[in-house]
Scaffold this motif. Structure first.
Motif, PDB file in Angstrom:
ATOM      1  N   VAL A  79     -10.666  22.451  -8.121  1.00 22.44           N
ATOM      2  CA  VAL A  79     -11.050  21.937  -6.808  1.00 22.44           C
ATOM      3  C   VAL A  79     -10.083  22.389  -5.715  1.00 22.44           C
ATOM      4  O   VAL A  79     -10.499  22.917  -4.679  1.00 22.44           O
ATOM      5  CB  VAL A  79     -11.145  20.401  -6.839  1.00 22.44           C
ATOM      6  CG1 VAL A  79     -11.498  19.852  -5.448  1.00 22.44           C
ATOM      7  CG2 VAL A  79     -12.181  19.959  -7.858  1.00 22.44           C
ATOM      8  N   ALA A  80      -8.779  22.171  -5.943  1.00 22.09           N
ATOM      9  CA  ALA A  80      -7.797  22.507  -4.901  1.00 22.09           C
ATOM     10  C   ALA A  80      -7.523  24.000  -4.811  1.00 22.09           C
ATOM     11  O   ALA A  80      -6.897  24.453  -3.849  1.00 22.09           O
ATOM     12  CB  ALA A  80      -6.497  21.742  -5.147  1.00 22.09           C
ATOM     13  N   VAL A 129      -6.385  14.304  -2.986  1.00 18.67           N
ATOM     14  CA  VAL A 129      -6.306  15.674  -3.487  1.00 18.67           C
ATOM     15  C   VAL A 129      -7.714  16.220  -3.670  1.00 18.67           C
ATOM     16  O   VAL A 129      -8.418  15.879  -4.629  1.00 18.67           O
ATOM     17  CB  VAL A 129      -5.528  15.730  -4.814  1.00 18.67           C
ATOM     18  CG1 VAL A 129      -5.462  17.161  -5.346  1.00 18.67           C
ATOM     19  CG2 VAL A 129      -4.127  15.162  -4.630  1.00 18.67           C
ATOM     20  N   GLY A 130      -8.140  17.043  -2.728  1.00 21.75           N
ATOM     21  CA  GLY A 130      -9.464  17.652  -2.792  1.00 21.75           C
ATOM     22  C   GLY A 130      -9.379  19.139  -2.541  1.00 21.75           C
ATOM     23  O   GLY A 130      -8.378  19.786  -2.863  1.00 21.75           O
ATOM     24  N   ALA A 142     -16.219  15.216  -7.381  1.00 20.23           N
ATOM     25  CA  ALA A 142     -16.921  13.927  -7.320  1.00 20.23           C
ATOM     26  C   ALA A 142     -16.592  13.072  -8.540  1.00 20.23           C
ATOM     27  O   ALA A 142     -16.350  11.857  -8.432  1.00 20.23           O
ATOM     28  CB  ALA A 142     -18.429  14.168  -7.217  1.00 20.23           C
ATOM     29  N   ALA A 143     -16.567  13.692  -9.722  1.00 20.61           N
ATOM     30  CA  ALA A 143     -16.247  12.939 -10.941  1.00 20.61           C
ATOM     31  C   ALA A 143     -14.785  12.510 -10.956  1.00 20.61           C
ATOM     32  O   ALA A 143     -14.450  11.398 -11.405  1.00 20.61           O
ATOM     33  CB  ALA A 143     -16.561  13.800 -12.165  1.00 20.61           C
ATOM     34  N   PHE A 144     -13.894  13.368 -10.470  1.00 19.18           N
ATOM     35  CA  PHE A 144     -12.465  13.033 -10.396  1.00 19.18           C
ATOM     36  C   PHE A 144     -12.254  11.796  -9.525  1.00 19.18           C
ATOM     37  O   PHE A 144     -11.438  10.921  -9.860  1.00 19.18           O
ATOM     38  CB  PHE A 144     -11.701  14.229  -9.829  1.00 19.18           C
ATOM     39  CG  PHE A 144     -10.218  14.044  -9.744  1.00 19.18           C
ATOM     40  CD1 PHE A 144      -9.411  14.241 -10.863  1.00 19.18           C
ATOM     41  CD2 PHE A 144      -9.612  13.674  -8.548  1.00 19.18           C
ATOM     42  CE1 PHE A 144      -8.026  14.071 -10.783  1.00 19.18           C
ATOM     43  CE2 PHE A 144      -8.240  13.507  -8.467  1.00 19.18           C
ATOM     44  CZ  PHE A 144      -7.443  13.708  -9.581  1.00 19.18           C
ATOM     45  N   ARG A 145     -12.997  11.714  -8.426  1.00 15.84           N
ATOM     46  CA  ARG A 145     -12.851  10.576  -7.524  1.00 15.84           C
ATOM     47  C   ARG A 145     -13.397   9.285  -8.139  1.00 15.84           C
ATOM     48  O   ARG A 145     -12.980   8.193  -7.757  1.00 15.84           O
ATOM     49  CB  ARG A 145     -13.536  10.873  -6.190  1.00 15.84           C
ATOM     50  CG  ARG A 145     -12.852  11.977  -5.423  1.00 15.84           C
ATOM     51  CD  ARG A 145     -13.531  12.348  -4.118  1.00 15.84           C
ATOM     52  NE  ARG A 145     -12.807  13.457  -3.501  1.00 15.84           N
ATOM     53  CZ  ARG A 145     -11.666  13.331  -2.820  1.00 15.84           C
ATOM     54  NH1 ARG A 145     -11.138  12.119  -2.667  1.00 15.84           N
ATOM     55  NH2 ARG A 145     -11.061  14.363  -2.310  1.00 15.84           N
ATOM     56  N   ALA A 167     -16.634  23.149  -8.281  1.00 16.62           N
ATOM     57  CA  ALA A 167     -15.625  22.382  -7.550  1.00 16.62           C
ATOM     58  C   ALA A 167     -16.205  21.072  -7.021  1.00 16.62           C
ATOM     59  O   ALA A 167     -15.557  20.016  -7.109  1.00 16.62           O
ATOM     60  CB  ALA A 167     -15.064  23.219  -6.402  1.00 16.62           C
ATOM     61  N   ASP A 168     -17.417  21.111  -6.498  1.00 15.82           N
ATOM     62  CA  ASP A 168     -18.009  19.893  -5.936  1.00 15.82           C
ATOM     63  C   ASP A 168     -18.296  18.856  -7.021  1.00 15.82           C
ATOM     64  O   ASP A 168     -18.005  17.667  -6.845  1.00 15.82           O
ATOM     65  CB  ASP A 168     -19.317  20.247  -5.208  1.00 15.82           C
ATOM     66  CG  ASP A 168     -19.069  21.020  -3.924  1.00 15.82           C
ATOM     67  OD1 ASP A 168     -17.964  20.897  -3.366  1.00 15.82           O
ATOM     68  OD2 ASP A 168     -19.976  21.757  -3.500  1.00 15.82           O
TER      69      ASP A 168
END
Length: 500
Positions: A309-310, A365-366, A447-450, A442-443
């Motif tokens: 993602v980052a 962190v995105g 979303a799952a990480f959040r 990445a998207d």
């Protein structure tokens, strides 16, 4: 009585080889997460395969580490340590040469067996070899240097992945073993059950004869590992909702019940259930399950988030994770001393709450996250929380049982932490709704990480509440830990067994 002094040439060689051997395991526990995206891309693997790349290793390591220490007691600590190093290096070679994901996962399971043999053996050799006046300092150096290895791991892993390729994350263990084994055979004395058997270079053939009447809890170890493997499989594959998953989950629970049954009845159980008669010991291990499940899930997902993602490179992602380990190396001893003065209840409550706050900070962190303003604050708070809780947790585990069982208590706590980590790696993607291909988008991964970070925070808050409700100050005559400098970010440090 062992009489080797730390200042002697032999003492330095013993410390060198035990640190080198245990560092192979510590490095492997931290570097592989950084390599996962490249492994997935090169082997065309889905998310479940990446989970198994981590968990196949943890299943056998967590399930067999207590048995590994017992094997050293009977057959010779140096012998089992050397066998573990050779086994670990051979499995690492197989990992590095794996043509596909199936071979890689199988080789990782073999690696875990090697780790279960050499990890307790490295510390047992120090306990059995050094003069009592030097033993505490030797253990401290072993712990400190091992922590440095754990700190270097993510950086080294990222550098290798960016340069020579992810396979060298595993192949690096081969030259380390080629140095470690000859030094161990040449300079480390053999011992078993606390009795020296032979000098360095001698056959030590009596090792197989001492205490031969003892029975190994092989069945218990096998049931424990099988239970972990089946439950892990069911969690990883649960999104399919198939009958096979339900049957596997049921079989895993049945194996766990059978494990408890066997441990109640075998003459020399791997995990004597009577040790849980201590309410403090039971409570602290429940806190351990919460805390190290959170740590295992956090480091697995964060290494992926930073790269997928980052947009960080493996080297940058590995370097980004250094602050947590560095803080533990610098301040864990002071944290332990503070807990000695004020008692463990406050540190074991505040530490998980700080870590929970770090999980919420990770929501910053995105895409294109700035390290200084987005990533570093979360990792500094995470490191502060780990510093606050890890040393008091270890001390409380040891203080909650009789001194003669401190080594066993430490081993159980270490195995519990590893098991918690592997269950978290299996369950979190499921709970966060990650699909099989999530790490390729990445998207989708962001979303799952959040969704995952608040779940981890909730587990940490549960651990804090449990500690506040159950942990009490130990008595003044309890055992104090010899490992006072901690750099272990995925498991609590092992303590030497006082039977040596």
């Amino acid at each position: 009585m062992p009489d080797i002094r730390l200042s002697s040439a032999q003492g330095k060689w013993i410390l060198f080889t035990t640190v080198l051997g245990s560092s192979m395991v510590m490095l492997d526990s931290t570097v592989v997460n950084v390599a996962l995206p490249r492994i997935g891309r090169d082997l065309n693997a889905d998310l479940a395969t990446l989970q198994w790349t981590v968990n196949a290793y943890m299943v056998t390591l967590a399930g067999l580490i207590l048995l590994g220490g017992s094997l050293g007691d009977l057959y010779g600590r140096r012998r089992i340590f050397v066998l573990g190093v050779i086994w670990f290096a051979t499995a690492s070679l197989l990992c590095g040469l794996a043509p596909g994901s199936t071979v890689l996962v199988a080789a990782r399971a073999l690696q875990g067996i090697g780790g279960a043999l050499l990890t307790p053996g490295s510390l047992a050799l120090i306990q059995a070899s050094f003069h009592p006046d030097d033993r505490g300092r030797a253990v401290g150096l072993w712990s400190g240097f091992g922590g440095i290895g754990a700190a270097v791991g993510p950086f080294l892993g990222g550098w290798l992945v960016d340069g020579a390729g992810w396979r060298w994350v595993f192949l690096l263990n081969v030259p380390l073993a080629l140095v470690c084994v000859p030094v161990a055979l040449r300079h480390v004395p053999e011992s078993t059950g606390g009795v020296p058997l032979a000098g360095p270079g001698e056959a030590g053939g009596a090792a197989g004869k001492v205490r031969a009447h003892r029975h190994f809890d092989v069945l218990g170890a096998a049931l424990g590992a099988v239970s972990l493997a089946l439950v892990t499989y069911a969690l990883i594959e649960a999104r399919s909702g198939s009958l096979a998953v339900a049957l596997t989950a049921t079989a895993g629970v049945a194996a766990a019940v059978a494990f408890v049954y066997v441990e109640k009845r075998v003459p020399d159980p791997m995990m004597p259930l009577g040790i849980f008669a201590s309410r403090q010991f039971t409570a602290v291990n429940l806190v351990t399950l919460c805390v190290y499940a959170a740590f295992g899930g956090f480091f697995f997902l964060t290494a992926l988030q930073l790269q997928v993602v980052a947009g960080y490179s493996p080297l940058r992602a590995g370097t980004a994770l250094l602050p947590t380990t560095v803080l533990m190396l610098l301040f864990s001893a002071r944290s332990g001393a503070l807990a000695d003065r004020i008692g463990p209840r406050v540190p074991l409550t505040v530490g998980p709450l700080l870590c929970a706050g770090a999980m919420l900070l990770m929501l910053r962190v995105g895409k294109d996250a700035d390290y200084v303003t987005d990533v570093l604050p979360a990792l500094l708070v995470m490191g502060a929380g780990m510093v606050t809780l890890v040393a008091p947790l270890t001390a409380t585990v040891l203080a909650s049982v009789d001194t003669s069982r401190a080594g066993l208590a430490s081993g159980i706590n270490n195995a519990a932490a590893r098991a918690a980590g592997l269950i978290a790696v299996a369950a979190l993607p499921l709970l966060a709704g990650m699909g099989p291909e999530a790490y390729r988008s990445a998207d989708a991964f962001d979303a799952a990480f959040r969704r995952a970070m608040p779940i981890i925070a909730a587990v940490l808050v549960a651990g804090a509440l449990l500690a506040f409700a159950t942990v009490r100050r130990p008595g003044p005559e309890c055992r104090r830990p010899e490992c006072r400098t901690h750099g272990f970010v995925t498991t609590p440090p092992l303590e030497p067994d006082q039977r040596a």
